[in-house]
Design an enzyme around this catalytic site. Structure first.
Site, short mmCIF file in Angstrom:
data_model
loop_
_atom_site.label_atom_id
_atom_site.label_comp_id
_atom_site.label_asym_id
_atom_site.label_seq_id
_atom_site.Cartn_x
_atom_site.Cartn_y
_atom_site.Cartn_z
CG HIS A 74 -0.42 0.28 2.51
ND1 HIS A 74 -0.09 -0.71 3.41
CD2 HIS A 74 -0.12 1.45 3.12
CE1 HIS A 74 0.38 -0.16 4.52
NE2 HIS A 74 0.37 1.16 4.37
CG ASP A 121 0.05 -4.06 2.74
OD1 ASP A 121 0.41 -3.50 1.69
OD2 ASP A 121 -0.11 -3.44 3.82
N GLY A 213 2.41 5.73 8.76
CA GLY A 213 3.70 6.06 8.17
C GLY A 213 4.82 5.15 8.59
CB SER A 215 2.74 1.66 6.30
OG SER A 215 1.53 1.81 6.97
N GLY A 216 5.16 -0.50 6.12
CA GLY A 216 6.28 -0.99 5.33
C GLY A 216 7.51 -1.28 6.15
#
Length: 267
Positions: A74, A121, A213, A215-216
């Site tokens: 995402h 994801d 943020g 995220s990943g």
């Protein structure tokens, strides 16, 4: 001046003038500031909204090899490569702090990524300039072979809000959260599926977490990458675990994509 140094100089100048744009997403809740020496695999994925705008931190990622970064789908889905850079070896959310910058050559989100339920994801980022592994605070991380037992403590790291609806941290932070049984996680999120591609982690009673943020970014157990920050309800809420893409589930996919794209980039 080579391309990598030119990018560093330009970005440093931009950030020095405007301090870079604060991104509204990102957080580590209930954590502590940490040196990149202890998290040398952590990178900041920075994105610009237009060719005339500054690069700002948008997501985290982890270094798999000198050309490959793993992050969340995402973070890059339906976006263009030339609007991203990767910053490695830095502890700050804006600026450089002596870090190394590389442009993004190829974005590869999982072909079965489902945005409606945030399934599959995961994405790989292939960068144009190889990272100098072993230099300063830059190193790879090994992929976990299997998901650790429920209750095992994992370390999640990133830059971002230190509380829900708060402000992003300027410095890299980390926090430890125990893994949660998938059935418990599914009970909490009874309106959407917790699939086999996901794993969950949460501190008892809440107060420690990562999302948006962050995220990943990496969830690490015993120096191996176990999960990738994916989604969750709110920030560090007691009744809602953080949800991560399960790295052991995607090992074969990661190997396939690395073999395919690294060979293309080096030919």
């Amino acid at each position: 001046m080579n391309n990598a140094l030119l990018v560093i100089a330009v970005l440093s100048a931009i950030c020095g003038i405007c301090h870079c744009l604060d991104h509204p997403q990102g957080r580590i809740v209930g954590g502590e500031v940490v040196s990149a020496h202890f998290l040398p695999y952590q990178v900041s994925l920075r994105r610009r909204n237009s060719i005339n705008s500054a690069y700002a931190h948008s997501c985290g990622g982890a270094i798999l090899d000198e050309r490959t970064i793993v992050t969340a789908a995402h973070c890059v889905y339906n976006r263009l490569e030339h609007n991203f850079i990767v910053v490695a070896g830095s502890e700050v959310r804006t600026g450089m702090d002596g870090g190394i910058v590389s442009r993004v050559e190829k974005l590869v989100p999982h072909e079965l990524y489902n945005a409606s339920i945030t399934d599959n994801d995961i994405a790989l980022i292939f960068i144009s300039t190889p990272l100098p592994l072993g230099y300063r605070k830059i190193a790879t991380i090994e992929l976990a072979d299997e998901q650790p037992a429920v209750g095992t403590l994992g370390t999640v790291s990133g830059w971002g809000l230190t509380r829900e609806n708060g402000f992003s941290s300027a410095q890299l932070q980390q926090v430890q959260v125990p893994l949660v049984d998938s059935t418990v996680c599914q009970t909490a999120y009874n309106w959407r599926p917790i699939t086999e591609s996901m794993l969950c982690a949460a501190a008892p009673g809440g107060g420690k977490d990562a999302c948006d943020g962050d995220s990943g970014g990496p969830l690490v157990v015993d120096n191996k990458l176990v999960g990738i920050v994916s989604w969750g309800e709110g920030c560090a809420r007691a009744d809602y675990p953080g949800v991560y893409a399960s790295v052991p589930h995607f090992r074969a996919w990661i190997a396939e994509q690395r073999a395919k794209y690294v060979s293309l980039l080096t030919d």
